[in-house]
Scaffold this active site. Structure first.
Site, short mmCIF file in Angstrom:
data_model
loop_
_atom_site.label_atom_id
_atom_site.label_comp_id
_atom_site.label_asym_id
_atom_site.label_seq_id
_atom_site.Cartn_x
_atom_site.Cartn_y
_atom_site.Cartn_z
N HIS A 154 0.87 -1.18 0.00
CA HIS A 154 0.00 0.00 0.00
C HIS A 154 0.90 1.22 0.00
CE1 HIS A 154 -3.81 2.18 0.76
NE2 HIS A 154 -2.99 3.07 1.30
N CYS A 155 0.72 2.09 -0.99
CA CYS A 155 1.59 3.24 -1.17
C CYS A 155 0.86 4.52 -0.76
CB CYS A 155 2.06 3.35 -2.62
SG CYS A 155 3.17 4.74 -2.92
#
Length: 307
Positions: A154-155
């Site tokens: 997850h960025c």
């Protein structure tokens, strides 16, 4: 001890859910950095130099053309990552019994209800949080609160998960960000060096501060993104993800490693015309089920590592 570990893990994931609140803040931050850079390169330094004449004009023209081309590709890739769903498990999805062993046999009478009654069944990957079976290479994201196909991570910068359907776009975002920030760093270096000279520095306090800030930011991003780009290049070559790279145990062979070229094509597609743009050709989408994140060819090796 087990109870303590479970509590600690829960607290960590509970903290991670706070990342959802960053949302538009991170997007605005990216736009702000782009804006500062644009002002320093185009408005303050190389734009006015276009009218200086001689070699300075030619240099400025070349820098501005390359800068704008890379900026367009960077922003195109970035917003494609932001707005492309990374891939979720389709409703009522039913796996094959032997999917985790790389076989394509049908269910053969195996009832989906038995998976709910026995989530520990090792042949079927099951998400206890979503209460559903999940395909191979699919993982649950505690930030998004759902299972993501071929999840990489997850960025916070793209305010989205990076998974099967947008991993290519994320890699292109890193690629064009590295090129753009490197170009800006090199082009602003002569102007930055003037801050350490004894002579008078041309420009207003505002333009000088913008140039200084843009140089420092782009140098920092260039170096950091280069590290990420190298890391993800190794993942693509080995046909693995960040999560899988950390979860894999020592094994003779990673089952999804089909060779460098095939591994590359599973991310970027087979049509070379689309390799450097954040999109896939209709033909690749039609003939490559792997791009949909549900089916992955693998080597039928009993010693291969499975997650």
């Amino acid at each position: 001890m087990q109870r303590s570990g479970a509590t600690m893990a829960w607290n960590v994931f509970k903290f991670c859910t706070a990342l959802r609140g960053l949302g538009s803040i991170m997007i605005l931050l990216v736009i702000g950095i782009v804006g500062v850079t644009y002002y320093a390169v185009v408005i303050t330094n190389y734009g006015p130099a276009l009218f200086a004449g001689g070699l300075d004009s030619l240099t400025s023209f070349a820098v501005l053309i390359l800068f704008h081309c890379l900026l367009v590709m960077l922003l195109w890739s970035y917003f494609t990552v932001v707005f492309t769903d990374p891939g979720i498990v389709p409703p009522n999805w039913k796996p094959n019994v032997d999917e985790e062993r790389g076989e394509g046999d049908p269910l053969n009478g195996f009832e989906l209800s038995s998976m709910h009654s026995d989530p520990s069944n090792k042949q079927i990957r099951y998400c206890r949080k979503c209460s559903q079976p999940k395909p191979a290479r699919c993982h649950h994201c505690s930030v998004c609160g759902r299972c993501v196909l071929k999840m990489d991570h997850h960025c916070v910068w793209v305010v989205n998960c990076v998974g099967a359907l947008n991993y290519k776009y994320f890699l292109l975002f890193l690629f064009y960000t590295f090129l753009e920030t490197t170009l800006v760093t090199i082009s602003l270096l002569p102007h930055f060096k003037t801050f350490f000279t004894e002579g008078e520095i041309p420009g207003t306090p505002g333009t000088l501060a913008t140039t200084f800030l843009a140089f420092v930011l782009n140098l920092a991003f260039s170096l950091s993104v280069m590290g990420f780009l190298i890391f993800h290049t190794t993942l693509v070559v080995a046909n693995t993800t960040t999560i899988e790279a950390y979860e894999k145990k020592t094994s003779p062979k990673w089952r999804y490693d089909l060779g460098h070229r095939k591994n590359f094509e599973q991310v970027f597609g087979m049509d070379k015309r689309y390799w450097f743009i954040p999109a896939y050709s209709k033909e690749d989408i039609r003939r490559m089920p792997v791009l949909q994140g549900l089916e992955y060819p693998s080597e039928p090796d009993s010693n291969a590592q499975e997650l």
